[in-house]
Design an enzyme around this catalytic site. Structure first.
Site, mmCIF file in Angstrom:
data_model
loop_
_atom_site.group_PDB
_atom_site.id
_atom_site.type_symbol
_atom_site.label_atom_id
_atom_site.label_comp_id
_atom_site.label_asym_id
_atom_site.label_seq_id
_atom_site.Cartn_x
_atom_site.Cartn_y
_atom_site.Cartn_z
ATOM 1 N N GLY A 1 0.839 -1.229 -0.124
ATOM 2 C CA GLY A 1 0.076 -0.183 0.005
ATOM 3 C C GLY A 1 0.802 1.334 -0.060
ATOM 4 O O GLY A 1 1.952 1.192 -0.471
ATOM 5 N N ALA A 2 0.162 2.558 0.417
ATOM 6 C CA ALA A 2 0.898 3.858 0.445
ATOM 7 C C ALA A 2 1.358 3.913 -0.932
ATOM 8 O O ALA A 2 2.616 4.221 -1.321
ATOM 9 C CB ALA A 2 2.116 3.672 1.384
ATOM 10 N N HIS B 1 2.474 4.774 -4.668
ATOM 11 C CA HIS B 1 2.952 6.383 -5.404
ATOM 12 C C HIS B 1 3.104 5.846 -7.004
ATOM 13 O O HIS B 1 2.818 4.671 -7.421
ATOM 14 C CB HIS B 1 4.451 6.378 -4.901
ATOM 15 C CG HIS B 1 5.549 5.424 -4.821
ATOM 16 N ND1 HIS B 1 6.032 4.749 -5.890
ATOM 17 C CD2 HIS B 1 6.030 4.791 -3.882
ATOM 18 C CE1 HIS B 1 6.819 3.904 -5.341
ATOM 19 N NE2 HIS B 1 6.630 3.811 -4.135
ATOM 20 N N GLY C 1 5.697 4.875 -8.652
ATOM 21 C CA GLY C 1 6.423 3.714 -9.003
ATOM 22 C C GLY C 1 5.338 2.497 -8.988
ATOM 23 O O GLY C 1 5.631 1.274 -9.644
ATOM 24 N N HIS C 2 4.487 2.449 -7.783
ATOM 25 C CA HIS C 2 3.728 1.166 -8.088
ATOM 26 C C HIS C 2 2.657 1.203 -9.214
ATOM 27 O O HIS C 2 2.418 0.307 -9.810
ATOM 28 C CB HIS C 2 2.754 1.085 -6.726
ATOM 29 C CG HIS C 2 3.767 0.831 -5.245
ATOM 30 N ND1 HIS C 2 3.513 2.131 -4.552
ATOM 31 C CD2 HIS C 2 4.052 0.111 -4.856
ATOM 32 C CE1 HIS C 2 4.423 1.545 -3.451
ATOM 33 N NE2 HIS C 2 4.574 0.183 -3.778
ATOM 34 N N GLY D 1 9.268 -4.259 -8.800
ATOM 35 C CA GLY D 1 10.267 -3.297 -9.210
ATOM 36 C C GLY D 1 11.362 -3.520 -9.367
ATOM 37 O O GLY D 1 12.021 -4.444 -8.334
ATOM 38 N N ASP E 1 14.159 -2.404 -5.811
ATOM 39 C CA ASP E 1 14.370 -3.908 -4.868
ATOM 40 C C ASP E 1 15.024 -4.871 -5.369
ATOM 41 O O ASP E 1 14.563 -5.958 -5.500
ATOM 42 C CB ASP E 1 13.113 -3.841 -3.851
ATOM 43 C CG ASP E 1 12.580 -2.854 -3.150
ATOM 44 O OD1 ASP E 1 13.037 -2.095 -2.341
ATOM 45 O OD2 ASP E 1 11.504 -2.412 -3.558
ATOM 46 N N GLN F 1 15.449 -8.295 -3.575
ATOM 47 C CA GLN F 1 14.050 -9.027 -3.436
ATOM 48 C C GLN F 1 13.552 -9.622 -4.789
ATOM 49 O O GLN F 1 12.985 -10.615 -4.752
ATOM 50 C CB GLN F 1 12.981 -7.847 -3.149
ATOM 51 C CG GLN F 1 11.457 -8.276 -3.304
ATOM 52 C CD GLN F 1 10.518 -7.227 -2.499
ATOM 53 O OE1 GLN F 1 10.506 -7.200 -1.410
ATOM 54 N NE2 GLN F 1 9.623 -6.221 -3.469
ATOM 55 N N ARG G 1 9.561 5.255 1.103
ATOM 56 C CA ARG G 1 10.423 5.907 2.211
ATOM 57 C C ARG G 1 10.624 7.286 2.183
ATOM 58 O O ARG G 1 11.029 7.986 3.278
ATOM 59 C CB ARG G 1 11.601 5.081 2.456
ATOM 60 C CG ARG G 1 11.374 3.665 3.032
ATOM 61 C CD ARG G 1 12.692 3.022 2.871
ATOM 62 N NE ARG G 1 12.795 1.613 3.237
ATOM 63 C CZ ARG G 1 13.917 0.622 3.170
ATOM 64 N NH1 ARG G 1 14.872 1.231 2.990
ATOM 65 N NH2 ARG G 1 13.653 -0.534 3.416
HETATM 66 O O1 PAF Z 1 7.867 -4.778 -2.162
HETATM 67 C C1 PAF Z 1 6.991 -4.954 -1.110
HETATM 68 O O2 PAF Z 1 6.222 -3.796 -0.955
HETATM 69 C C2 PAF Z 1 6.880 -6.066 -0.301
HETATM 70 O O3 PAF Z 1 8.142 -6.598 0.025
HETATM 71 C C3 PAF Z 1 5.901 -7.139 -0.998
HETATM 72 C C4 PAF Z 1 6.535 -7.586 -2.245
HETATM 73 C C5 PAF Z 1 4.734 -6.609 -1.317
HETATM 74 C C6 PAF Z 1 5.980 -8.304 -0.121
HETATM 75 O O4 PAF Z 1 5.155 -7.642 1.364
#
Ligand code: PAF
Length: 277
Positions: free
Chosen positions: A29-30, A32, A34-35, A145, A148, A151, A184
């Site tokens: 959530g939150a 922006h 980028g999402h 994305g 990260d 990740q 952030r």
């Molecule tokens: O990148 C994120 O926002 C989180 O790590 C994710 C992939 C949604 C998992 O909680």
């Protein structure tokens, strides 16, 4: 667009759309821009788009503010209207049923360095929830994305090991001064926000010096960061996209530049794929 909160609702929605492909964007959530770029990529990739909004407790360590993480579901749903078909916003008990907890996924060696060293257990929690959400949503593709980068690397390994979904990566979206968009950034003071421009400048310094080889290119990047007194560098490395281990001086080929630095109490990340000639 539907806002669904339970697995039963999600399964019923999937049954109504049997035969359609689904692209999935997991988020906390939150949202922006980028999402939104991830959701737009998802839109191109499948018939239907599911976006999850779930602040995952298991990827927060001690002292990391799970309770105060911004929860803005109404605003997020407004941003997703017309882009997503479903916003999946489950409760903690729906994701982690106390009577049948999902398996814990361990990040292994690829999750120990960099962010894993800074945030012990973070990647186990992240992979555990992503694996659970993949099981719940059952997508054909999932979109993450590139910002990260570690990740993304670990999620690709997870998806390979479990036999899907296909993972699509979307390039980092940047503010006009080059700072990578991140939830952030809102925590930066005005002074630190101005100083944070050094993040993309550091990345660009390494890109510009890549023909000099990894060691010299990284040295140039570190010098740029060191000239900004408000920045405290955590790491700046070139890693192999195969296993996320640092590349050697003689390396040639595709590498991933990763950088993390603190500005006050806010820790920022950036990354760029770089070809080292
Ligand atoms: O990148 C994120 O926002 C989180 O790590 C994710 C992939 C949604 C998992 O909680």
């Amino acid at each position: 667009m539907h806002v669904l909160t339970t697995l039963a609702q999600l399964r019923s929605w999937r049954t109504q759309h049997a035969g359609k492909t689904v692209a999935f964007v997991p988020t906390m959530g939150a949202l922006h821009d980028g999402h939104i770029s991830l959701v737009e990529r998802a839109r191109e990739a499948a018939d239907l788009v599911v976006v999850s909004v779930f602040v995952n407790p298991t990827q927060f360590g001690q002292g990391e503010d799970f309770d105060n993480y911004p929860r803005t579901l109404d605003a997020d749903a407004t941003k997703l209207a017309g882009l997503a078909d479903v916003v999946f916003a489950p409760t903690v008990d729906e994701v982690y049923p106390p009577d049948e907890p999902p398996p814990v996924i361990h990040a292994g060696s690829g999750g120990q360095a960099f962010e894993g060293a800074e945030r012990p257990g973070h990647f186990d929690g992240m992979l555990t929830v992503v694996n659970r959400l993949f099981d719940m949503v059952a997508p054909n593709v999932a979109v993450f994305g590139q910002k990260d980068a570690q990740q993304l690397h670990l999620v690709r390994v997870l998806a390979r090991d479990r036999g899907g979904p296909e993972i699509l990566a979307v390039h980092t979206v940047r503010e006009p001064d080059g700072l990578a968009m991140s939830s952030r950034n809102r925590f930066l003071s005005a002074e630190n926000r101005a100083a944070a421009r050094v993040m993309p400048e550091t990345v660009q310094a390494v890109v510009a010096a890549r023909a000099e080889g990894p060691v010299k290119a990284l040295r140039r990047g570190r010098a740029v960061m060191a000239a900004q007194p408000l920045a405290r560098l955590d790491y700046l490395e070139l890693v192999s996209p195969k296993d996320f281990s640092p590349v050697g001086e003689d390396f040639h080929g595709e590498a991933t530049l990763v950088v993390a630095a603190r500005f006050g109490s806010t820790r920022l990340l950036d990354t760029e794929d770089i070809f080292v000639p």
